[in-house]
Design a protein around this motif. Structure first.
Motif, PDB file in Angstrom:
ATOM      1  N   GLY A 150       0.816  -1.223   0.000  1.00 50.69           N
ATOM      2  CA  GLY A 150       0.000   0.000   0.000  1.00 50.69           C
ATOM      3  C   GLY A 150       0.842   1.262   0.000  1.00 50.69           C
ATOM      4  O   GLY A 150       1.994   1.272   0.444  1.00 50.69           O
ATOM      5  N   GLU A 151       0.252   2.316  -0.525  1.00 50.96           N
ATOM      6  CA  GLU A 151       0.950   3.600  -0.640  1.00 50.96           C
ATOM      7  C   GLU A 151       0.902   4.346   0.703  1.00 50.96           C
ATOM      8  O   GLU A 151      -0.156   4.482   1.306  1.00 50.96           O
ATOM      9  N   ILE A 152       2.058   4.834   1.139  1.00 47.46           N
ATOM     10  CA  ILE A 152       2.099   5.678   2.356  1.00 47.46           C
ATOM     11  C   ILE A 152       1.957   7.142   1.966  1.00 47.46           C
ATOM     12  O   ILE A 152       1.175   7.885   2.560  1.00 47.46           O
ATOM     13  N   LEU A 153       2.718   7.587   0.953  1.00 48.40           N
ATOM     14  CA  LEU A 153       2.678   8.991   0.504  1.00 48.40           C
ATOM     15  C   LEU A 153       2.532   9.045  -1.012  1.00 48.40           C
ATOM     16  O   LEU A 153       3.151   8.240  -1.692  1.00 48.40           O
ATOM     17  N   PRO A 154       1.756   9.962  -1.549  1.00 49.56           N
ATOM     18  CA  PRO A 154       0.967  10.975  -0.850  1.00 49.56           C
ATOM     19  C   PRO A 154      -0.174  10.394  -0.008  1.00 49.56           C
ATOM     20  O   PRO A 154      -0.696  11.056   0.867  1.00 49.56           O
ATOM     21  N   GLY A 155      -0.579   9.155  -0.278  1.00 49.57           N
ATOM     22  CA  GLY A 155      -1.602   8.512   0.517  1.00 49.57           C
ATOM     23  C   GLY A 155      -2.960   8.541  -0.162  1.00 49.57           C
ATOM     24  O   GLY A 155      -3.215   9.365  -1.032  1.00 49.57           O
ATOM     25  N   PRO A 156      -3.815   7.616   0.255  1.00 47.48           N
ATOM     26  CA  PRO A 156      -5.136   7.488  -0.352  1.00 47.48           C
ATOM     27  C   PRO A 156      -5.900   8.807  -0.292  1.00 47.48           C
ATOM     28  O   PRO A 156      -5.809   9.548   0.691  1.00 47.48           O
ATOM     29  N   GLY A 157      -6.621   9.101  -1.339  1.00 52.04           N
ATOM     30  CA  GLY A 157      -7.470  10.310  -1.339  1.00 52.04           C
ATOM     31  C   GLY A 157      -6.771  11.531  -1.893  1.00 52.04           C
ATOM     32  O   GLY A 157      -7.425  12.547  -2.162  1.00 52.04           O
ATOM     33  N   VAL A 158      -5.450  11.483  -2.034  1.00 54.56           N
ATOM     34  CA  VAL A 158      -4.742  12.650  -2.584  1.00 54.56           C
ATOM     35  C   VAL A 158      -4.697  12.471  -4.103  1.00 54.56           C
ATOM     36  O   VAL A 158      -3.788  11.834  -4.635  1.00 54.56           O
ATOM     37  N   GLU A 159      -5.713  13.000  -4.776  1.00 52.48           N
ATOM     38  CA  GLU A 159      -5.860  12.776  -6.218  1.00 52.48           C
ATOM     39  C   GLU A 159      -6.101  14.074  -6.981  1.00 52.48           C
ATOM     40  O   GLU A 159      -5.647  14.218  -8.115  1.00 52.48           O
ATOM     41  N   ALA A 160      -6.836  15.004  -6.381  1.00 52.29           N
ATOM     42  CA  ALA A 160      -7.187  16.249  -7.085  1.00 52.29           C
ATOM     43  C   ALA A 160      -5.930  17.090  -7.297  1.00 52.29           C
ATOM     44  O   ALA A 160      -4.999  17.047  -6.476  1.00 52.29           O
TER      45      ALA A 160
END
Ligand SMILES: Cc1cc2nc3c(=O)[nH]c(=O)nc-3n(C[C@H](O)[C@H](O)[C@H](O)COP(=O)(O)OP(=O)(O)OC[C@H]3O[C@@H](n4cnc5c(N)ncnc54)[C@H](O)[C@@H]3O)c2cc1C
Length: 507
Positions: free
Chosen positions: A421-431
């Motif tokens: 799993g991704e730590i950074l930028p992390g889930p939800g950082v998409e916009a």
């Protein structure tokens, strides 16, 4: 007063080449002055130790002013203060750049600065482990290793991940195409760093016509009637003057323009602001400062322990052409770097080594341009360094594109067995707005500042300072427009080209 035919200031990457090549002529007396000492810290030779060298006694430890483009952060700018200069601190990646990168050089300085014209110097400089060819040399001073078995298994899977999203697989990114997945070529021999001084200078030191003066700080230049004829120095606590027929500044992107400005060469208003009288107006000195940024980074939690690197942690720079690119097909606009360690800036918590890995990402051809200037008239005054990071829309857009590509590689099938799993930028950082906010806090220098004594406005095609006789600048500061990759290979080629030119100006 000590006099030389040629006085070279700074024994870093460029100065080591220039002093070694010029002193091949036994009829020429060459003096080489360096603020630092001969390396004695054993960690310098160990490729794995490079991230831990900044901040030690042999680092000038510069710092930028707060950068609006990076959330108001100031950035550490390590630079070597040692025989070998920044090549004693650098990450050993050897990347020439894309041939198109040199077109602005040729436009600014003449056809002698095109990639084709520099190719003999690239070849002459290297002892390439892959053997000689039309693109490579195997008999030059600088060892360039094309790694094989040593490449980390994670890095192999990252390169496969790049191929799975469409990147070409390259065996050698210094022999033509640059866009694609390739292992880094490294200036390493027998598991040890090879600095440019190790390669060029040390073998030349026995020559009676070459004098290396260490622990000598150069304050400014002595000029008479429009000609540079000496340097004011401090040696062993005593001030003196070294004289020479020709002076070659090889003090690097930060120190060469500062030396010119302390000597009264520059923009009159800038000099006045630093308490320096203008003796020769040359407004572009210290301007056009630019640098590669990397984001640290797209960090992944590892599903299994990540073994330490047997090389220098960052074993593949992958150059890519993003959908947002306006560059010619085949010429990259973004770069990814797989680091087998977690790499973060001071803005984030760092996971334990072995528990995470990073895909760093950056912009190959930044359009942001800053400047630097002296903080005062003395060599001891702290310089004001403003790279103006991320000050253009284009750079912010390309930086975002690089992060999206890093994530695409990080999520691709060949890396699935590594990632928990991704730590950074992390889930939800998409916009876009969230990516920009993350990148501003994750940005750090890739350590490649250039441009402050630019070919064109500051030095002519012979690298002679415009309007001053007997004075040349030969180092990273003359690069008018940065290459896609790390710049040390290009700095060595610049120095080789200048020192080897048969019509090299003697006066
Ligand atoms: C941490 C780090 C990682 C890097 N990673 C890479 C990489 O992987 N690949 C790559 O290609 N490039 C890399 N670079 C960049 C590369 O090392 C530099 O671009 C290159 O070494 C610049 O060469 P130069 O000759 O212009 O300057 P330098 O090598 O910095 O030499 C300048 C010399 O001048 C001396 N000097 C300065 N002022 C004075 C003074 N007043 N009096 C006397 N002496 C003075 C300095 O002490 C120094 O020895 C990295 C740099 C750093 C710092």
């Amino acid at each position: 007063m000590t006099g030389f035919d040629v006085l070279v200031i700074g024994a870093g990457s460029a100065g080591s080449v220039v002093a070694a090549r010029l002193s091949e002529d036994p009829g020429l007396s060459v003096g080489l002055v360096e603020a630092g000492a001969v390396p004695s810290d054993p960690d310098i030779a160990s490729p794995q130790q490079w991230p831990f060298l900044p901040g030690r006694a042999f680092d000038w430890a510069y710092r930028t002013i707060p950068q609006p483009g990076t959330a108001g952060r100031s950035h550490d700018w390590p630079r070597g203060r040692i025989v070998g200069g920044s090549s004693c601190l650098h990450a050993m990646a050897h990347v020439r750049g894309h041939p198109d990168d040199f077109e602005p050089w040729a436009a600014a300085g003449g056809p002698g600065w095109s990639y084709q014209a520099l190719l003999p110097a690239f070849r002459r400089s290297e002892r390439f482990s892959g053997g000689a060819s039309a693109m490579h040399g195997d008999a030059g001073p600088l060892d360039v290793l094309l790694p094989g078995d040593e490449i980390h298994p994670l890095v192999r899977d990252y390169m496969d991940a790049g191929v799975s999203i469409g990147a070409p697989r390259l065996g050698d990114h210094n022999a033509g195409p640059l866009t694609g997945a390739a292992p880094n070529q490294l200036t390493i021999r027998d598991g040890r760093r090879v600095s440019v001084a190790d390669a060029y200078l040390v073998p030349a030191l026995g020559r009676p016509n070459l004098t290396l003066l260490t622990d000598v700080l150069v304050h400014d230049l002595v000029m008479q009637a429009g000609r540079a004829c000496g340097a004011r120095i401090t040696r062993g606590g005593v001030q003196e003057i070294l004289t020479a027929d020709r002076i070659v500044l090889c003090a690097g992107t930060v120190a060469s323009p500062l030396l010119l400005m302390r000597s009264g060469i520059g923009d009159p208003d800038t000099l006045r602001g630093a308490g320096i009288a203008c003796r020769h107006e040359l407004p572009e000195v210290g301007r056009n400062l630019h640098d590669h940024l990397l984001a640290a980074g797209n960090v992944y939690r590892a599903r299994r322990p990540v073994a330490p690197s047997r090389l220098q942690h960052s074993e593949s720079l992958m150059y890519l052409h993003s959908d947002d690119s306006s560059r010619a097909e085949g010429s990259p606009d973004v770069v990814l770097a797989c680091v087998v360690l977690p790499v973060v800036t001071e803005a984030f918590a760092r996971p334990e080594a072995g528990s995470a890995y990073t895909i760093m990402c950056g912009v190959t051809h930044p359009t942001s341009r800053g400047s630097l200037r002296p903080g005062g008239p003395s060599v001891a005054d702290v310089p004001i360094i403003d790279p103006a990071y991320l000050s253009t829309d284009q750079d912010r857009r390309s930086f975002r594109a690089s992060l999206r590509l890093a994530r695409a590689v990080g999520r691709a099938a060949p890396l699935r067995d590594w990632s928990d799993g991704e730590i950074l930028p992390g889930p939800g950082v998409e916009a876009d707005v969230d990516l920009d906010a993350f990148l501003a806090r994750a940005a750090m220098t890739h350590h490649h500042p250039v441009g402050t004594c630019s070919l064109g406005p500051v030095v002519d095609g012979d690298l002679r300072v415009r309007g001053i006789d007997g004075l040349f600048v030969v180092d990273a500061s003359v690069i008018p427009s940065i290459t896609a990759g790390p710049v040390n290979a290009a700095v060595v080629a610049i120095a080789e080209t200048w020192a080897g030119a048969t019509d090299q100006p003697r006066q």
